[in-house]
Design an enzyme around this catalytic site. Sequence first.
Site, short mmCIF file in Angstrom:
data_model
loop_
_atom_site.label_atom_id
_atom_site.label_comp_id
_atom_site.label_asym_id
_atom_site.label_seq_id
_atom_site.Cartn_x
_atom_site.Cartn_y
_atom_site.Cartn_z
N ARG A 51 19.81 -20.12 7.81
CA ARG A 51 20.80 -21.05 7.27
C ARG A 51 21.16 -22.18 8.21
O ARG A 51 21.19 -23.34 7.83
CB ARG A 51 22.13 -20.31 6.98
CG ARG A 51 22.27 -19.79 5.62
CD ARG A 51 23.15 -18.56 5.70
NE ARG A 51 22.48 -17.60 6.56
CZ ARG A 51 21.58 -16.73 6.10
NH1 ARG A 51 21.35 -16.64 4.84
NH2 ARG A 51 20.96 -15.91 6.92
N THR A 52 21.48 -21.83 9.46
CA THR A 52 22.03 -22.86 10.34
C THR A 52 20.99 -23.95 10.60
O THR A 52 21.26 -25.14 10.44
CB THR A 52 22.53 -22.22 11.66
OG1 THR A 52 23.42 -21.16 11.31
CG2 THR A 52 23.24 -23.22 12.54
N LYS A 80 7.15 -21.91 29.84
CA LYS A 80 6.69 -22.15 31.22
C LYS A 80 7.83 -22.03 32.22
O LYS A 80 7.66 -22.29 33.39
CB LYS A 80 6.09 -23.56 31.32
CG LYS A 80 4.95 -23.82 30.37
CD LYS A 80 4.47 -25.27 30.55
CE LYS A 80 3.50 -25.67 29.46
NZ LYS A 80 3.33 -27.13 29.42
N ARG A 101 20.85 -23.64 19.43
CA ARG A 101 21.21 -22.22 19.32
C ARG A 101 20.51 -21.47 20.43
O ARG A 101 19.31 -21.67 20.66
CB ARG A 101 20.80 -21.64 17.97
CG ARG A 101 20.91 -20.13 17.97
CD ARG A 101 20.76 -19.53 16.62
NE ARG A 101 21.92 -19.81 15.80
CZ ARG A 101 22.16 -19.19 14.65
NH1 ARG A 101 21.34 -18.25 14.21
NH2 ARG A 101 23.23 -19.48 13.94
N HIS A 129 30.45 -20.12 17.49
CA HIS A 129 29.59 -20.68 16.44
C HIS A 129 30.43 -21.66 15.62
O HIS A 129 30.76 -21.44 14.47
CB HIS A 129 29.08 -19.53 15.56
CG HIS A 129 27.95 -19.89 14.65
ND1 HIS A 129 27.54 -21.19 14.43
CD2 HIS A 129 27.13 -19.11 13.89
CE1 HIS A 129 26.53 -21.18 13.57
NE2 HIS A 129 26.26 -19.93 13.24
C1 NCD Z 1 25.72 -15.82 11.87
C2 NCD Z 1 25.29 -16.03 13.31
O1 NCD Z 1 24.18 -16.46 13.58
O2 NCD Z 1 26.14 -15.76 14.16
N1 NCD Z 1 24.79 -16.36 10.96
C3 NCD Z 1 24.85 -17.68 10.62
O3 NCD Z 1 24.74 -18.56 11.45
N2 NCD Z 1 25.11 -17.99 9.35
C4 NCD Z 1 26.10 -14.43 11.56
C5 NCD Z 1 25.12 -13.31 11.85
O4 NCD Z 1 24.02 -13.52 12.33
O5 NCD Z 1 25.50 -12.17 11.56
#
Ligand code: NCD
Length: 371
Positions: A51-52, A80, A101, A129
Amino acid sequence: MVNLIEPTDLSLSQLNEIIELALDIISHREKYAEVCKGKKLATLFYEPSTRTRLSFTAAMMELGGNVLGFSDANSSSVRKGETVADTTKVVSCFADIIAMRHFEEGAALVAALNSRVPVINAGDGSHAHPTQTLTDLLTIRREIGRLDNLTIGFCGDLKFGRTVHSLIKALSRYKGVKVVLIAPEQLRLPGYMKHEVCDVLGVPYVEVETMEEVMPELDVLYMTRVQKERFLDEDEFDMVKDSFILTPEKIRTAKKEMRILHPLPRVNEITVEVDADPRAAYFRQVENGKFVRMALMLKLLEWAKEDSANTPAGVAACSQEELIPEGTVENKYTCRNHRCISNMENVPSLFRPAADGKESYRCLYCESKPV
Ligand code: NCD
């Protein structure tokens, strides 16, 4: 402010500006179709995501811009041994804005300290997040019509769930919000969140053992997945993995206007039978993620432009002072969190005074205490 590392980087008026812009984008999609023409977003994803990453990509495409980056760090020079600092210095020569991320806590802050362009934290370990938080706020606003005077139950993995930590911090900006923490002993909200966020910023909370006992009071039930990848011991995970499973039976006593949110992915904590209930908002929440990321990128690019017009050099995305609060001490302590970037890469150790005023310090990257 041109980076988004923590939800509290945004003031209440900035949060509201982003949410209002997202609402305008939803109503006038065509007006925004070319506003980022010629702009490039880099998505640097060192940890799995559906999703993100895709919502960032879709968001930039809908604004008329382009996207570059990686979704598997092994296909980049990270393999590397390149550091987050160096990778960011390089990528910020190619892109206008970066979404990162990483599995190490504090990685996005290190990126921001080394970037010429705005950096957005798309999740750093179990720490924060903030773009999921913006998604959650927009969803609550659209589903319930307000962001104040709410009782929100957080259920599941409150220890490692970064979405929970970030949403509670952002909710501290709104009036009359009460938090109900529903978790087994092993997955309770970390002490710093209770004492240095809820107590200091004035978010009342109660801790309970079952969702049934609070269900009729809730305006929002925020379900979360037990974060398997953050456990060091598989037996410990097995003990708590089925702690809470939401079924149609369990929401029988909930208000008609209550809404169920979940950042997704879901594993087994909500049965598929709940999906048909109009109160289940988690798939509508996903789409809000794209709109709010469109709004966020537009705002950060706008604020960065204003900032660079005001700085003679006009190159740094933001001054170090903006990222390093007053009173921060450098290279005096060591972080006790082995997942903190300060224990993985060669970055200065940075500790800020703890918010409870008890003469203790918190790691600037991950908020753990010093050794
Ligand atoms: C969440 C995350 O990555 O922290 N997912 C997301 O970004 N929608 C929640 C999760 O992974 O449980």
